[in-house]
Every structure is written in structure tokens, then in C-alpha cells.
Design a protein around this motif. Structure first.
Motif, PDB file in Angstrom:
ATOM      1  N   GLN A 169      12.976  -8.330  -8.174  1.00 48.28           N
ATOM      2  CA  GLN A 169      11.518  -8.408  -8.284  1.00 48.28           C
ATOM      3  C   GLN A 169      10.916  -9.154  -7.084  1.00 48.28           C
ATOM      4  N   THR A 170      11.626 -10.170  -6.601  1.00 51.23           N
ATOM      5  CA  THR A 170      11.146 -10.913  -5.433  1.00 51.23           C
ATOM      6  C   THR A 170      11.132 -10.022  -4.192  1.00 51.23           C
ATOM      7  N   ILE A 171      12.184  -9.224  -4.001  1.00 51.27           N
ATOM      8  CA  ILE A 171      12.247  -8.311  -2.858  1.00 51.27           C
ATOM      9  C   ILE A 171      11.101  -7.302  -2.916  1.00 51.27           C
ATOM     10  N   ALA A 172      10.860  -6.747  -4.134  1.00 50.22           N
ATOM     11  CA  ALA A 172       9.768  -5.784  -4.284  1.00 50.22           C
ATOM     12  C   ALA A 172       8.428  -6.436  -3.965  1.00 50.22           C
ATOM     13  N   ALA A 173       8.239  -7.681  -4.388  1.00 48.17           N
ATOM     14  CA  ALA A 173       6.980  -8.382  -4.116  1.00 48.17           C
ATOM     15  C   ALA A 173       6.807  -8.635  -2.622  1.00 48.17           C
ATOM     16  N   LEU A 174       7.879  -9.001  -1.918  1.00 44.46           N
ATOM     17  CA  LEU A 174       7.803  -9.238  -0.470  1.00 44.46           C
ATOM     18  C   LEU A 174       7.469  -7.948   0.274  1.00 44.46           C
ATOM     19  N   LEU A 175       8.082  -6.832  -0.173  1.00 43.84           N
ATOM     20  CA  LEU A 175       7.777  -5.552   0.469  1.00 43.84           C
ATOM     21  C   LEU A 175       6.324  -5.143   0.233  1.00 43.84           C
ATOM     22  N   ARG A 176       5.815  -5.460  -0.971  1.00 42.43           N
ATOM     23  CA  ARG A 176       4.422  -5.116  -1.271  1.00 42.43           C
ATOM     24  C   ARG A 176       3.476  -5.935  -0.396  1.00 42.43           C
ATOM     25  N   MET A 177       3.796  -7.219  -0.175  1.00 38.79           N
ATOM     26  CA  MET A 177       2.985  -8.043   0.719  1.00 38.79           C
ATOM     27  C   MET A 177       3.019  -7.501   2.142  1.00 38.79           C
ATOM     28  N   GLN A 178       4.190  -7.093   2.587  1.00 35.55           N
ATOM     29  CA  GLN A 178       4.322  -6.557   3.946  1.00 35.55           C
ATOM     30  C   GLN A 178       3.564  -5.236   4.089  1.00 35.55           C
ATOM     31  N   MET A 179       3.560  -4.432   2.994  1.00 35.03           N
ATOM     32  CA  MET A 179       2.857  -3.157   3.034  1.00 35.03           C
ATOM     33  C   MET A 179       1.354  -3.377   3.202  1.00 35.03           C
ATOM     34  N   ARG A 180       0.816  -4.420   2.543  1.00 33.90           N
ATOM     35  CA  ARG A 180      -0.612  -4.678   2.653  1.00 33.90           C
ATOM     36  C   ARG A 180      -0.994  -5.125   4.068  1.00 33.90           C
ATOM     37  N   ARG A 181      -0.074  -5.811   4.729  1.00 31.33           N
ATOM     38  CA  ARG A 181      -0.371  -6.307   6.076  1.00 31.33           C
ATOM     39  C   ARG A 181      -0.279  -5.195   7.128  1.00 31.33           C
ATOM     40  N   SER A 182       0.563  -4.208   6.863  1.00 27.40           N
ATOM     41  CA  SER A 182       0.687  -3.093   7.809  1.00 27.40           C
ATOM     42  C   SER A 182      -0.426  -2.095   7.525  1.00 27.40           C
ATOM     43  N   GLY A 183      -1.059  -1.621   8.544  1.00 28.43           N
ATOM     44  CA  GLY A 183      -2.227  -0.788   8.329  1.00 28.43           C
ATOM     45  C   GLY A 183      -1.951   0.684   8.138  1.00 28.43           C
ATOM     46  N   GLY A 184      -0.876   1.236   8.682  1.00 29.73           N
ATOM     47  CA  GLY A 184      -0.692   2.687   8.706  1.00 29.73           C
ATOM     48  C   GLY A 184      -0.365   3.276   7.341  1.00 29.73           C
ATOM     49  N   GLU A 185      -0.928   4.496   7.107  1.00 32.93           N
ATOM     50  CA  GLU A 185      -0.669   5.181   5.853  1.00 32.93           C
ATOM     51  C   GLU A 185       0.774   5.637   5.771  1.00 32.93           C
ATOM     52  N   ASP A 186       1.316   6.128   6.897  1.00 30.98           N
ATOM     53  CA  ASP A 186       2.715   6.579   6.899  1.00 30.98           C
ATOM     54  C   ASP A 186       3.654   5.423   6.570  1.00 30.98           C
ATOM     55  N   VAL A 187       3.353   4.252   7.138  1.00 34.12           N
ATOM     56  CA  VAL A 187       4.182   3.078   6.856  1.00 34.12           C
ATOM     57  C   VAL A 187       4.052   2.690   5.384  1.00 34.12           C
ATOM     58  N   GLY A 188       2.848   2.817   4.822  1.00 35.14           N
ATOM     59  CA  GLY A 188       2.640   2.493   3.414  1.00 35.14           C
ATOM     60  C   GLY A 188       3.441   3.398   2.496  1.00 35.14           C
ATOM     61  N   VAL A 189       3.552   4.683   2.854  1.00 31.92           N
ATOM     62  CA  VAL A 189       4.340   5.610   2.026  1.00 31.92           C
ATOM     63  C   VAL A 189       5.794   5.176   1.989  1.00 31.92           C
ATOM     64  N   VAL A 190       6.321   4.787   3.152  1.00 35.68           N
ATOM     65  CA  VAL A 190       7.720   4.347   3.222  1.00 35.68           C
ATOM     66  C   VAL A 190       7.925   3.080   2.393  1.00 35.68           C
ATOM     67  N   PHE A 191       6.979   2.152   2.507  1.00 34.25           N
ATOM     68  CA  PHE A 191       7.077   0.914   1.720  1.00 34.25           C
ATOM     69  C   PHE A 191       7.047   1.210   0.211  1.00 34.25           C
ATOM     70  N   ARG A 192       6.117   2.092  -0.207  1.00 31.63           N
ATOM     71  CA  ARG A 192       6.011   2.399  -1.637  1.00 31.63           C
ATOM     72  C   ARG A 192       7.289   3.048  -2.163  1.00 31.63           C
ATOM     73  N   GLU A 193       7.890   3.945  -1.370  1.00 26.66           N
ATOM     74  CA  GLU A 193       9.153   4.564  -1.793  1.00 26.66           C
ATOM     75  C   GLU A 193      10.254   3.509  -1.947  1.00 26.66           C
ATOM     76  N   SER A 194      10.304   2.574  -1.013  1.00 27.34           N
ATOM     77  CA  SER A 194      11.325   1.519  -1.086  1.00 27.34           C
ATOM     78  C   SER A 194      11.093   0.631  -2.309  1.00 27.34           C
ATOM     79  N   ILE A 195       9.798   0.281  -2.518  1.00 30.75           N
ATOM     80  CA  ILE A 195       9.472  -0.567  -3.676  1.00 30.75           C
ATOM     81  C   ILE A 195       9.848   0.139  -4.980  1.00 30.75           C
ATOM     82  N   ASN A 196       9.523   1.450  -5.084  1.00 28.11           N
ATOM     83  CA  ASN A 196       9.850   2.198  -6.298  1.00 28.11           C
ATOM     84  C   ASN A 196      11.358   2.277  -6.525  1.00 28.11           C
ATOM     85  N   ARG A 197      12.109   2.435  -5.412  1.00 31.23           N
ATOM     86  CA  ARG A 197      13.577   2.476  -5.558  1.00 31.23           C
ATOM     87  C   ARG A 197      14.104   1.131  -6.080  1.00 31.23           C
TER      88      ARG A 197
END
Length: 239
Positions: A178-206
Motif C-alpha cells: 500500500q505504501t508503494i502504491a501511495a508513493l507511485l500515486r504521489m509521483q503520478m500527480r507530480r508528473s504532468g504527461g498523460e502518457d506517463v499517468g497511464v503507465v503509473f495507473r497501470e503499475s498502481i493497479n498491478r
């Protein structure tokens, strides 16, 4: 009799006492059988009898004065472990087992008692029963079966500790995921690109899916898994 005192008739009252007679016969038979069983057990346990050789438990015969009358090899070994010395005929049983095998204690317990005795760092299971002294007589003593439960109780304690450790490990793995997923979600919010957000969301879901599978396996073990429950949980987290 009539008013003049002369007998003018007779009244006969009858009662069916068949059940009463049957109960009395049953009680007599039970008393006789119990006495025969006690005598047979006494003879079988005496030196030269074959019964002690077939038993894995310790056997104690205790007389009406709460003194040890006979102990087989297993009983002597167990009592020596908790008492420091092998029991001798005539020694009081409370020296080794406290009061759990005394005639007075067993009489108050309904003639039978099963309990564990802790002594010298060991655990002994004691099963004691009064022996019938015959019709109208006090109990002739008691017979007790002894089992050294120390190793079993130690294994139970170890299993309890191991279970607690495993539960703690499962809890920490779940928290780390859960901590790893939360850190990835924070990093996703800081990165602006939509393509990068898709990759982050897939990783978080996994990671959430791994956490869900781990949680269900930790609860139900490794035998069977409720797949529908698992899929509903993963789908809910993704949504």
C-alpha cells in the motif's frame, strides 16, 4: 368393620412393582460388575501382570490412605522427572502430584478427575478415578493414568508464536504494498504527461491486485481461493 365393630369386608390394594424390581436388579448388577472390574484391574496391575507392558501411559495405584501402592515403569519415570526421585511404595502421592489424586479430592469431584499438573518445568496430564471398595464400604483407593505432555505443550507454544509471526509478516507485506502504491500515486500527480499517468495507473493497479491476492491468500491459506470475491475486490480498487 361396621359401627358395631364386626368385619363385613376386606380391601385389597395392589401395586405393580416390576420397574422397581428391575431397577434394583440393575443396581445390584452394576455394583457387582464394578467390584469385579476393580478387582480385575488390581490383579492385572500387580507385578507379574501383563497389562503394564501394553500401556504407554504411567499407571499408579493409590491406597485408601493416599499412598502409592504400585507404579509401573512409565509412572516411575514421569514422577522422577517432576519429583527428583523415583517414587517408593508407601510414599504419599501428594508429594508428586499435589492433591489431585487424593481420595477426598476425587470424592468431591464425583469420583473422577482429569487435569494437568505443572511441576519442575514439566506438564503431566493426570486422569484419576476412585475404585469401589464394595457394598457399603468406603472407596478402596484410586487408579491414575499419567501422561507427560511437556513436549506437546512446547510444540503448541512454538506453533502459536510462529502463527503470530506469520500474521505479522502478512500485515507488513500488505502495508508495504500500500505504501508503494501511495508513493507511485504521489509521483503520478507530480508528473504532468498523460502518457506517463497511464503507465503509473497501470503499475498502481498491478500493485493493488498483488495486495488483494496476498490478503486473500493470507486469510484463506493456500488451498482454495474464492475467485469471484478476489475479482470483485480488484475491480473495486481499480474503479
Amino acid at each position: 368393620k361396621n359401627k358395631n365393630g364386626r368385619v363385613i369386608g376386606a380391601l385389597i390394594k395392589e401395586s405393580d412393582i416390576t420397574e422397581q424390581i428391575e431397577r434394583e436388579r440393575s443396581v445390584e448388577l452394576l455394583l457387582e460388575t464394578t467390584e469385579q472390574l476393580s478387582d480385575s484391574l488390581m490383579r492385572a496391575l500387580m507385578p507379574g501382570g501383563r497389562l503394564p507392558e501394553l500401556m504407554h501411559e504411567g499407571v499408579l495405584l493409590i491406597d485408601e490412605h493416599d499412598r502409592i501402592r504400585y507404579a509401573n515403569a512409565q509412572a516411575r519415570d514421569i514422577l522422577q522427572r517432576i519429583g527428583g526421585a523415583a517414587p517408593l511404595p508407601g510414599e504419599p502421592v501428594h508429594r508428586f502430584l499435589g492433591g489431585c489424586c487424593t481420595r477426598e479430592y476425587l470424592a468431591k469431584s464425583g469420583g473422577m478427575r482429569v487435569e494437568e499438573v505443572e511441576a519442575a518445568g514439566r506438564t503431566v496430564l493426570v486422569k484419576a478415578v476412585l475404585l469401589d471398595g464394595g457394598a457399603g464400604r468406603a472407596p478402596a483407593g484410586c487408579v491414575a493414568l499419567l501422561s507427560d505432555m511437556t513436549d506437546i505443550r512446547e510444540k503448541e507454544k512454538k506453533l502459536h508464536v510462529q502463527s503470530a509471526v506469520i500474521r505479522e509478516i502478512h500485515h507488513r507485506v500488505k502495508n508495504n504494498l500500500q505504501t508503494i502504491a501511495a508513493l507511485l500515486r504521489m509521483q503520478m500527480r507530480r508528473s504532468g504527461g498523460e502518457d506517463v499517468g497511464v503507465v503509473f495507473r497501470e503499475s498502481i493497479n498491478r500493485i493493488h491486485s498483488i495486495a488483494a491476492v496476498h490478503d486473500i491468500l493470507a486469510q484463506s491459506g493456500l488451498g482454495t481461493v474464492d475467485l469471484e470475491r478476489l475479482l470483485r475486490q480488484i475491480a473495486g480498487m481499480i474503479a
